[in-house]
Design a protein around this motif. Structure first.
Motif, mmCIF file in Angstrom:
data_model
loop_
_atom_site.group_PDB
_atom_site.id
_atom_site.type_symbol
_atom_site.label_atom_id
_atom_site.label_comp_id
_atom_site.label_asym_id
_atom_site.label_seq_id
_atom_site.Cartn_x
_atom_site.Cartn_y
_atom_site.Cartn_z
ATOM 1 N N ALA A 186 28.493 139.819 -16.750
ATOM 2 C CA ALA A 186 27.604 139.077 -17.644
ATOM 3 C C ALA A 186 28.426 138.404 -18.725
ATOM 4 C CB ALA A 186 26.566 139.997 -18.272
ATOM 5 N N LEU A 187 28.026 137.197 -19.053
ATOM 6 C CA LEU A 187 28.624 136.434 -20.146
ATOM 7 C C LEU A 187 27.585 136.302 -21.244
ATOM 8 C CD1 LEU A 187 30.852 134.609 -21.365
ATOM 9 C CD2 LEU A 187 29.844 132.702 -20.087
ATOM 10 N N ILE A 188 27.932 136.732 -22.446
ATOM 11 C CA ILE A 188 27.012 136.663 -23.580
ATOM 12 C C ILE A 188 27.644 135.786 -24.650
ATOM 13 C CG2 ILE A 188 25.775 137.972 -25.350
ATOM 14 C CD1 ILE A 188 25.903 140.394 -23.478
ATOM 15 N N THR A 189 26.922 134.753 -25.049
ATOM 16 C CA THR A 189 27.420 133.842 -26.076
ATOM 17 C C THR A 189 26.933 134.298 -27.436
ATOM 18 O OG1 THR A 189 25.517 132.395 -25.687
ATOM 19 C CG2 THR A 189 27.544 131.863 -24.525
ATOM 20 N N ALA A 190 27.873 134.592 -28.333
ATOM 21 C CA ALA A 190 27.503 135.132 -29.642
ATOM 22 C C ALA A 190 28.415 134.595 -30.741
ATOM 23 C CB ALA A 190 27.561 136.656 -29.610
ATOM 24 N N ALA A 191 28.755 133.307 -30.635
ATOM 25 C CA ALA A 191 29.703 132.729 -31.590
ATOM 26 C C ALA A 191 29.043 131.859 -32.649
ATOM 27 C CB ALA A 191 30.761 131.908 -30.845
ATOM 28 N N GLY A 192 27.710 131.742 -32.617
ATOM 29 C CA GLY A 192 27.038 130.916 -33.616
ATOM 30 C C GLY A 192 27.127 131.526 -35.004
ATOM 31 N N LYS A 193 27.059 130.677 -36.002
ATOM 32 C CA LYS A 193 27.178 131.132 -37.388
ATOM 33 C C LYS A 193 25.834 131.390 -38.061
ATOM 34 C CE LYS A 193 31.630 128.873 -38.244
ATOM 35 N NZ LYS A 193 32.369 130.135 -38.392
ATOM 36 N N GLY A 194 24.724 131.146 -37.357
ATOM 37 C CA GLY A 194 23.419 131.422 -37.930
ATOM 38 C C GLY A 194 22.950 130.415 -38.957
ATOM 39 N N THR A 195 23.548 129.209 -38.957
ATOM 40 C CA THR A 195 23.176 128.225 -39.966
ATOM 41 C C THR A 195 21.755 127.720 -39.785
ATOM 42 O OG1 THR A 195 24.249 126.537 -38.599
ATOM 43 C CG2 THR A 195 25.538 127.475 -40.397
ATOM 44 N N ARG A 196 21.323 127.523 -38.527
ATOM 45 C CA ARG A 196 19.961 127.053 -38.290
ATOM 46 C C ARG A 196 18.928 128.140 -38.571
ATOM 47 N NH1 ARG A 196 20.174 124.265 -32.455
ATOM 48 N NH2 ARG A 196 21.524 126.052 -32.078
ATOM 49 N N ASN A 198 19.150 129.988 -41.207
ATOM 50 C CA ASN A 198 19.154 130.148 -42.660
ATOM 51 C C ASN A 198 19.600 131.543 -43.084
ATOM 52 O OD1 ASN A 198 18.055 127.492 -43.106
ATOM 53 N ND2 ASN A 198 16.063 128.312 -42.496
ATOM 54 N N LEU A 199 20.602 132.068 -42.402
ATOM 55 C CA LEU A 199 21.099 133.398 -42.732
ATOM 56 C C LEU A 199 22.186 133.304 -43.796
ATOM 57 C CD1 LEU A 199 21.427 134.963 -39.169
ATOM 58 C CD2 LEU A 199 19.546 135.210 -40.785
ATOM 59 N N PRO A 200 22.371 134.388 -44.571
ATOM 60 C CA PRO A 200 23.457 134.395 -45.550
ATOM 61 C C PRO A 200 24.814 134.239 -44.880
ATOM 62 C CG PRO A 200 21.908 136.197 -45.950
ATOM 63 C CD PRO A 200 21.540 135.593 -44.627
ATOM 64 N N GLU A 201 25.774 133.740 -45.606
ATOM 65 C CA GLU A 201 27.116 133.527 -45.082
ATOM 66 C C GLU A 201 27.680 134.828 -44.499
ATOM 67 O OE1 GLU A 201 30.567 131.575 -44.036
ATOM 68 O OE2 GLU A 201 28.733 130.699 -44.852
ATOM 69 N N GLY A 202 28.189 134.728 -43.272
ATOM 70 C CA GLY A 202 28.802 135.884 -42.629
ATOM 71 C C GLY A 202 27.855 136.720 -41.795
ATOM 72 N N MET A 203 26.539 136.514 -41.915
ATOM 73 C CA MET A 203 25.584 137.280 -41.123
ATOM 74 C C MET A 203 25.305 136.547 -39.816
ATOM 75 S SD MET A 203 21.753 138.657 -42.102
ATOM 76 C CE MET A 203 22.408 139.752 -43.359
ATOM 77 N N ARG A 204 25.300 137.266 -38.716
ATOM 78 C CA ARG A 204 25.108 136.689 -37.397
ATOM 79 C C ARG A 204 23.722 137.011 -36.866
ATOM 80 N NH1 ARG A 204 29.839 133.561 -36.498
ATOM 81 N NH2 ARG A 204 31.363 134.482 -37.908
ATOM 82 N N LYS A 205 23.098 136.030 -36.225
ATOM 83 C CA LYS A 205 21.789 136.279 -35.616
ATOM 84 C C LYS A 205 21.861 137.422 -34.614
ATOM 85 C CE LYS A 205 20.816 132.162 -33.986
ATOM 86 N NZ LYS A 205 20.010 131.131 -33.288
ATOM 87 N N GLU A 206 22.951 137.465 -33.879
ATOM 88 C CA GLU A 206 23.085 138.459 -32.820
ATOM 89 C C GLU A 206 23.105 139.895 -33.344
ATOM 90 O OE1 GLU A 206 24.486 134.557 -31.585
ATOM 91 O OE2 GLU A 206 25.093 135.848 -33.249
ATOM 92 N N MET A 207 23.413 140.054 -34.627
ATOM 93 C CA MET A 207 23.461 141.397 -35.202
ATOM 94 C C MET A 207 22.182 141.776 -35.937
ATOM 95 S SD MET A 207 26.178 142.980 -34.319
ATOM 96 C CE MET A 207 26.232 144.315 -35.514
ATOM 97 N N LEU A 208 21.198 140.893 -35.949
ATOM 98 C CA LEU A 208 19.921 141.245 -36.564
ATOM 99 C C LEU A 208 19.214 142.276 -35.683
ATOM 100 C CD1 LEU A 208 18.593 137.774 -37.757
ATOM 101 C CD2 LEU A 208 19.436 139.640 -39.186
ATOM 102 N N ASN A 261 23.640 135.024 -20.701
ATOM 103 C CA ASN A 261 22.564 135.376 -21.636
ATOM 104 C C ASN A 261 22.991 134.972 -23.035
ATOM 105 O OD1 ASN A 261 20.342 138.232 -21.602
ATOM 106 N ND2 ASN A 261 20.501 136.713 -23.222
ATOM 107 N N ALA A 262 22.179 134.163 -23.706
ATOM 108 C CA ALA A 262 22.456 133.847 -25.103
ATOM 109 C C ALA A 262 22.365 135.127 -25.922
ATOM 110 C CB ALA A 262 21.460 132.819 -25.624
ATOM 111 N N GLY A 263 23.242 135.265 -26.900
ATOM 112 C CA GLY A 263 23.312 136.505 -27.670
ATOM 113 C C GLY A 263 22.189 136.720 -28.646
ATOM 114 N N ASP A 264 21.316 135.713 -28.828
ATOM 115 C CA ASP A 264 20.207 135.879 -29.771
ATOM 116 C C ASP A 264 18.853 135.870 -29.073
ATOM 117 O OD1 ASP A 264 20.144 133.236 -29.023
ATOM 118 O OD2 ASP A 264 20.034 132.421 -31.047
ATOM 119 N N GLY A 265 18.851 136.057 -27.742
ATOM 120 C CA GLY A 265 17.598 136.075 -27.000
ATOM 121 C C GLY A 265 17.613 137.141 -25.921
ATOM 122 N N ILE A 266 16.441 137.724 -25.645
ATOM 123 C CA ILE A 266 16.404 138.834 -24.710
ATOM 124 C C ILE A 266 15.106 138.835 -23.908
ATOM 125 C CG2 ILE A 266 15.442 140.395 -26.473
ATOM 126 C CD1 ILE A 266 17.036 142.671 -25.166
#
Length: 240
Positions: A3-13, A15-25, A107-112
């Protein structure tokens, strides 16, 4: 299967604080028959492992040590691929070209997909047909998604966020691909590569899921709905 999971987005869209990743919510899930909170990317890895995936390639931002450290504790066969700068979903997937050797789940890292039975059914369909599988869901606003045109049980075309959608079937960011797809990616989006794959004579099958089966973290304003949906979903699973 890999499986390939993409989790490199910065969460800008989102509106997350700097350094917080959607994938870790965190979202709600089940462990030992209890409802608990876990990062969505852990839930993805866990569900895929239960479905027979035994190797994970995870694309991370090169500076994202927190996610890497967390995932390294999961006791899974994991290899990290680092993205230096965001250049679109297609380019992120392309980073795995030298790592992926066989057919693979993307699988995108922010969807399941919450229902692991459907994940298993998709894997079984791929194994029995050897075809590319795209998960699709009927939505009221397909213009906001990648859209699949389906004819005679096959996907004949996909278009990214079309102004005038040809169908109501949106792509959920869960796919099972032949490695060939990695040779066809040329730009920021993944959908043109899927179309080239179809034009090359490959049969692509849709796997229909319910909109309620798919959870994706969009932005901080709607995150509470994700929490509510996952809690309600797993409450029904435990009580059934």
């Amino acid at each position: 299967m890999d499986a390939l999971i993409t989790a490199a987005g910065k969460g800008t869209r989102a509106n997350l604080p700097e350094g917080m990743r959607k994938e870790m919510l965190p979202i709600y899930t089940i462990r030992n028959n209890k409802i608990v909170l876990r990062p969505i990317i852990e839930c993805i890895v866990y569900n895929l492992s239960l479905s027979g995936v035994d190797k994970f390639f995870i694309i991370l931002d090169i500076n994202d040590k927190h996610t890497e450290d967390y995932l390294s504790t999961l006791n899974m066969r994991t290899e990290f691929i680092y993205q230096k700068k965001p250049e679109g979903y297609g380019k992120a997937v392309l980073l795995a070209k030298d790592y992926i050797k066989n057919d693979f789940i993307l699988n995108a890292g922010d969807g399941i997909i919450l229902d692991i039975n459907k994940i298993g059914n998709m894997i079984n369909l791929h194994r029995s047909t050897k075809k590319t599988i795209l998960s699709v869901m009927s939505v009221p606003n397909p213009e906001l998604y990648g859209v699949a045109t389906i004819k005679n049980g096959k996907v004949i075309k996909v278009i990214e966020k079309p102004e005038y959608p040809e169908s109501k079937y949106a792509l959920a960011a869960f796919y099972i691909f032949n490695k060939e797809i990695l040779d066809l990616i040329a730009g920021a989006e993944l959908t043109p590569a899927i179309n080239k794959h179809i034009i090359n004579g490959n049969k692509v099958l849709p796997f229909k899921i319910r909109r309620s089966d798919w959870v994706s973290i969009g932005n901080s304003g709607t995150y509470y709905k994700i929490m509510e949906r996952t809690y309600n979903y797993y409450s029904k699973v435990i009580s059934s």
